[in-house]
Every structure is written in C-alpha cells, then in structure tokens.
Design a protein around this motif. Sequence first.
Motif, short mmCIF file in Angstrom:
data_model
loop_
_atom_site.label_atom_id
_atom_site.label_comp_id
_atom_site.label_asym_id
_atom_site.label_seq_id
_atom_site.Cartn_x
_atom_site.Cartn_y
_atom_site.Cartn_z
N LEU A 82 29.55 17.36 -6.09
CA LEU A 82 29.63 18.40 -7.12
C LEU A 82 28.31 18.50 -7.88
O LEU A 82 27.92 17.58 -8.57
N GLU A 83 27.67 19.63 -7.75
CA GLU A 83 26.49 19.88 -8.57
C GLU A 83 26.95 20.26 -9.97
O GLU A 83 28.03 20.82 -10.16
N PRO A 84 26.13 19.98 -11.00
CA PRO A 84 26.52 20.33 -12.37
C PRO A 84 26.89 21.81 -12.53
O PRO A 84 27.82 22.15 -13.26
N LYS A 85 26.18 22.70 -11.81
CA LYS A 85 26.51 24.12 -11.90
C LYS A 85 27.90 24.40 -11.36
O LYS A 85 28.63 25.23 -11.90
N MET A 86 28.27 23.70 -10.30
CA MET A 86 29.60 23.87 -9.73
C MET A 86 30.67 23.38 -10.71
O MET A 86 31.73 24.00 -10.86
N LEU A 87 30.39 22.26 -11.36
CA LEU A 87 31.34 21.71 -12.34
C LEU A 87 31.53 22.67 -13.51
O LEU A 87 32.64 22.87 -13.99
N TRP A 88 30.43 23.29 -13.94
CA TRP A 88 30.51 24.25 -15.03
C TRP A 88 31.30 25.49 -14.59
O TRP A 88 32.04 26.08 -15.38
N ALA A 89 31.14 25.87 -13.34
CA ALA A 89 31.81 27.07 -12.84
C ALA A 89 33.33 26.87 -12.80
O ALA A 89 34.08 27.85 -12.93
N MET A 90 33.79 25.65 -12.64
CA MET A 90 35.23 25.39 -12.55
C MET A 90 35.83 24.96 -13.90
O MET A 90 36.95 24.46 -13.94
N ARG A 91 35.10 25.20 -14.98
CA ARG A 91 35.55 24.73 -16.29
C ARG A 91 36.87 25.35 -16.73
O ARG A 91 37.69 24.70 -17.39
N ASN A 92 37.10 26.63 -16.37
CA ASN A 92 38.34 27.29 -16.79
C ASN A 92 39.55 26.64 -16.15
O ASN A 92 40.56 26.37 -16.81
N ARG A 93 39.46 26.40 -14.85
CA ARG A 93 40.57 25.73 -14.16
C ARG A 93 40.70 24.29 -14.61
O ARG A 93 41.80 23.74 -14.72
N LEU A 94 39.56 23.65 -14.85
CA LEU A 94 39.56 22.25 -15.27
C LEU A 94 40.30 22.09 -16.59
O LEU A 94 41.20 21.25 -16.72
N MET A 95 39.93 22.90 -17.57
CA MET A 95 40.55 22.78 -18.89
C MET A 95 41.90 23.48 -18.94
O MET A 95 42.83 22.99 -19.60
N GLY A 96 42.02 24.64 -18.27
CA GLY A 96 43.27 25.38 -18.33
C GLY A 96 44.38 24.71 -17.55
O GLY A 96 45.39 24.27 -18.12
N LEU A 97 44.21 24.62 -16.24
CA LEU A 97 45.23 23.99 -15.41
C LEU A 97 45.44 22.53 -15.78
O LEU A 97 46.57 22.08 -16.00
N GLY A 98 44.33 21.78 -15.83
CA GLY A 98 44.44 20.35 -16.11
C GLY A 98 44.98 20.07 -17.50
O GLY A 98 45.88 19.23 -17.68
N GLY A 99 44.46 20.78 -18.50
CA GLY A 99 44.91 20.55 -19.87
C GLY A 99 46.37 20.88 -20.06
O GLY A 99 47.12 20.12 -20.70
N LEU A 100 46.80 22.02 -19.53
CA LEU A 100 48.21 22.41 -19.67
C LEU A 100 49.12 21.46 -18.92
O LEU A 100 50.21 21.12 -19.40
N GLN A 101 48.70 21.04 -17.72
CA GLN A 101 49.55 20.12 -16.95
C GLN A 101 49.76 18.82 -17.71
O GLN A 101 50.90 18.35 -17.84
N VAL A 102 48.69 18.22 -18.19
CA VAL A 102 48.82 16.95 -18.92
C VAL A 102 49.60 17.15 -20.21
O VAL A 102 50.52 16.36 -20.53
N GLY A 103 49.31 18.20 -20.95
CA GLY A 103 49.97 18.43 -22.24
C GLY A 103 51.45 18.71 -22.09
O GLY A 103 52.29 18.10 -22.77
N ILE A 104 51.82 19.63 -21.19
CA ILE A 104 53.23 20.00 -21.03
C ILE A 104 54.04 18.84 -20.45
O ILE A 104 55.15 18.54 -20.92
N THR A 105 53.49 18.17 -19.44
CA THR A 105 54.22 17.05 -18.83
C THR A 105 54.44 15.93 -19.84
O THR A 105 55.54 15.37 -19.93
N THR A 106 53.41 15.61 -20.63
CA THR A 106 53.55 14.57 -21.65
C THR A 106 54.64 14.93 -22.65
O THR A 106 55.49 14.09 -23.01
#
Length: 660
Positions: free
Chosen positions: A73-97
């Motif tokens: 993963l290049e840093p630019k690629m990581l930045w490009a996936m920030r919406n899915r990272l925070m949106g999908l990942g954040g909601l999954q962890v928050g809702i499941t918890t």
Amino acid sequence: MTDLFLKAFIYLVAAVIAVPIAKRLGLGSVLGYLIAGVIIGPLTGLVGSETNTIQHFAEFGVVMMLFLVGLELEPKMLWAMRNRLMGLGGLQVGITTAIVMAIALLFEQPWTIALAIGLIFALSSTAIVLQTFNEKRLTKTEGGRNAFSVLLFQDIAVIPMLAFIPLLALPELVEKAKHAAASASEHHEQMSLVAGLPGWAVGLVILGSIAGVVVGGHYLSRPLLRFVASSGLREIFTATALMLVIGIAALMSLIGLSPALGTFLAGVVLANSEFRHELESNIEPFKGLLLGLFFITVGAGINFGILFEDLFVIIGLTIGLMALKAIVLLLLTLIFKIKGSARWLFALSLAQAGEFGFVLLSFSMQNNVLPAETAQLLSLVVAISMFLTPGLFILYDNVILPRYEKVSNDREADEIDEQGTVIIAGVGRFGQVVNRLLTGNGVKTVVLDHEATQVENLRKINIKSYFGDATRPDLLHTAGIEESALLVVAMDNEETTTELVEYVKHTYPHVKVLARAFDRGHAYKLRHAGADFVIKETYHSALEMGAEALRTLGSHPFLVEQQKAMFNQIEKQSSEKLYQSWLGGEESQTYDNHFQHLFIELEETIREAMDTDRMDKHALTEREWTPPPKGYLDEFGAPPSDDQPNEPLNDASDEQEKPA
C-alpha cells in the motif's frame, strides 16, 4: 532440549499431513491448520500446556503479515481509501460494539464488562481472512477490497481499545487480585517506556516513536539496506529484514501500542522503496510458517472440558455472534451500495471474532476488567468462530457465488437486430482486441458473449454487443451465420469452443473459423475440429517479448527478426510432428517421451540456426516486417481479398499469415 525437538516435530508433522489433505478437499489451508491443532491438542493430548506460550510467539506471524500488507500500500492509495476505511470500518466497529454491549446488559452483566465484550467481539480475524483471500484470489474483488478496509480499521482501533480497557476495571476484581496485580504492574514497569509518566509525556513518547518509525523508514532504512545489499549475502539481508520488523514491533510494545500497527505503518513507509520486493521475498516464508503455527495453536487451545460443560451456551454465543456480525455487515452493504455476490463475500468473511480478541481478553484479565471464568468462555467463542470461518468461505464458493452467476447468465438472450460480415463469439481481453481492429477498419461485426456483466461493461464504452450463448444454433442464425464470411471464436471454455468450431464447420462449411486456443493440446483439438486458423493466446506475445528482450540486450533489430523468423519456422515444423503424433492416438507416456525428445532436438536445432551467419541470404519472410516500398500497391495491386481461399496451414496453432 529433546522435549522441544519432539514438540516441534509434532507440530510440523500435523501441518504437513493435515494441510495438503484439506487443500485437496477444497477446505483451504487455514481449516487444515485448525484441524491439525485440534487433533494434536484436545483429541490426542500430544501437546498441552505450552500451547499458550507458543501462541504468543506465533502471533508474530500476524505482525509480519501486516508488514507485508503495508508494503503493498502506497500512502496515496491509503489516502484514497479513507472513506471506506473510516466509513465502513468505523460503522462496523461502532454498531457491533453497541449491539453486543446491549445484549450483554440484557443478561445482567455490569456495563463495564458488557462494553469490554462488545469491543472484543467487534474485531474480525485479519489472519484468516487475508490468508484465505490470497489463496482464493479474492483480494482484488469488490468484496475483498471492502473487507480489507474494515480489517485495517479494526487493527488501528486496537490501539485506543488497549488504552481504554484499563479504565473499565472492576473494584472487586482489583481488590481480589491485589497482590498479583502489584507483581504484574512491577513487571510491566520494567518493560515499558511510558510507565509512570504523566499523560502528556506518554503522548509525546508515542508521537515521537511513530515519527521515528516514519522518518527512519523513509530516510535511514534505504542507506542501511543498500549497505547490506552491497555485501551480496542473502542471509544478511534476511537478518536485516527480520531486524526491522522485530525492532519496530518491540518499540510499539514498549510504548503500549499494537506491534501489528507499527509494522503496518513501517510497511506503508517502505512501499515506495526499491527494496520492497526483496523485503517481501525474505519475510514471506517466516510469515507463512508463523501464521500456520498460530492457527494450529488456536485449534490446540480449545479446552474441550470447558466446552462440554457449557456446550450449548458456547455454541449459542458463537452462532449468535457470527449471525449478528453478518447482519450488521449486510446492512452496511446497503448503505455503501455493495451489491451482488460481493455483499455476501464481505459479510461472511468478517463474521467471526479475531486473533486480537485473544490479546484483548488477556489484557482485560490482567487489568481486572473480566473475571477469569468469563474470559475463558469468551476465548472459546473466539476460537470456535475462527474455526468455523473457512466453512463460510466454502458456503460462499459452492452455494452463493454459483447462484449469482446463474442469475446473471440465465437471463433471456438479447434480440439481435443486425448482421455483419464477422461474428465474434466472446469479447474478453482477447476478443475485444480482434473486434476493435476489425471495426476500426470498417468491418461490420456482431459481438456475442455469455457474460452479462461483460456485455454491460462494453456497452458503457459504446461497443455494441449482445448477451447470448454463441453455441445456440438459433442465436447464430439470428446473427446471420449463413451470410457471414468469418466466425472468430474467443470464448473461455475449452470444451465449448471445440464444440462450436465442430458444429459451424459441419453445418456452414463456407464460413471461415478463426479460433483461440489455450495451449498446444487445445490447438490440436480445434484444428482437428476443422478450424481454418488457430492461435495459442500466449504464443505470439511471448515470442514478441523474447524478441524485445534480445533487442534490449543489444542485438540488432534486423538480426532479431531473423532469429524470430527462424524460431517460428522450426517451432512450426516440430509442432506438425507432434500434431501427427496426437492424431495417431499414441499412449500418453509415449507422447510425453516423444515430446521431450522432440523438444531437446528442437533446442539443438534452434542453437545451430542462431549460430549460422545468414546475413547474405535474406528470405522474404525476414523482410516482411519492413514497410513496403513506395508505389508497391500501384505496381503489384492490392493484397488478396478475404473471399479468396487461403492456403492450408501446416500447424494452425502457431502459423503466421503469409506475406502478400
């Protein structure tokens, strides 16, 4: 020492036997490792008390895996996936918890224990999911990419969880374990850089360490790796790679952060390094062995005594947890518009608890958040959910995916409202190039493909195509096969391709059939079925790549064309002999021996031909790559048209067109 050797031998024998069998049965290597662990642990008792200690060591395989993931993963690629990272990942962890915590409160658990359980169960298994994705080549799929975003967020979320969990300590547990906690606290102080520091100082140490990893990885690692590489000793480079990973993991542990996150960050920093591939090749074997050992310890660590005491409770909690996480993930696919089979891959792959659950459970016990009895029961839930995960992938492969493929391909064939000079059956990566070349030269084509998604994608870029099975006689009739001059067969199924060629040449002998073959054997089948021209899909591209390699190494372009023409000519001659042998229906062993003998003879012939000075004996075929002279067409006329008969081919699989 003898006991250590025997234990190591037992683990290795279990892996060597169980994993290949599991792979052959289509169960995947992860389930093979888990089954091996159950056999040598709870069932036979060949390993025992050392399993937990080995598991802590084997968890380093997860650390190495995240380092390798970071390298991709290049840093630019990581930045490009920030919406899915925070949106999908954040909601999954928050809702499941939140849901798990609410259910635990309904069972009259204190809110601190309920919250801790929710955080632990919100995580999924990075090790199992990524390993299975790699084996099944699902990493690049839509479901795989979204699942990776969630896993990455979960791994990052472990850091605040480790910081927050000690605040949930129960006073009664603290009092009960006062002496043990005091000794554990003393040991922790000796192995920590932040113990006893005020909060602001802890923050500065953490930020400084992360900055050190980033800056050091970017500026200091490259000179170090160049210096080591200059020695020419592969084992020293391997030692350096391990030193970097172990050192960063140790630093993260000393400041109270996740070693996996630290190595992942280091991998991202080194993603643009010229030594990236060398690092991957050196770390990969250690990662694979340690991950396998980790999975074995998970299976070996299942305590059947506790399991049978509370069998229905543990099984109920495991199935309930996996169903709950799958439902949450399916709801997220609706929000983020993940459709088709990708939504099921996303939901099923992340439905288990993860290996970091063992870390958080142990950490919660040490900090008096969870009673030992509760932690043991929850660890069984985590282990069994991981054990069941390969079964979910089997369910996806054998039940869910075929249904979606059937739905997409069983729709009614499109109504073909035009006819053309050429019918192209199959417009994948091969057929598309043929179609573009023909249409670019004004040739009218009718394009058929049995993949609905492929047809829709072509229509989006204004390439008219029709959904339908080209092997259906009625569809060929509608497409105008009777009036067509040519049929190009570029489908991706060997048997279907051969049957189509045979049918068309028998029913419409006037139609010229050009077919793509997968390999030499398929080329012979197509030629025997009556195809007028057959080409192996990789032959000419590989030949051209070899020619370019010679030019790059300094060979003169004209000499390269000579050598390429000689190679092609000799290859055609040898292929004709093999084709005649294939037609004779010789036994497979004789055929193999014949092929080996012919190949050795072919290599000798090629070497002799390449060593021959032929600069004064240029053949016409060696000049056909040069532009024709000015006025060539005016003097000699146009090349023969398509309706003139072609010469029969000696070996249709490898033949090139004759020069005009």
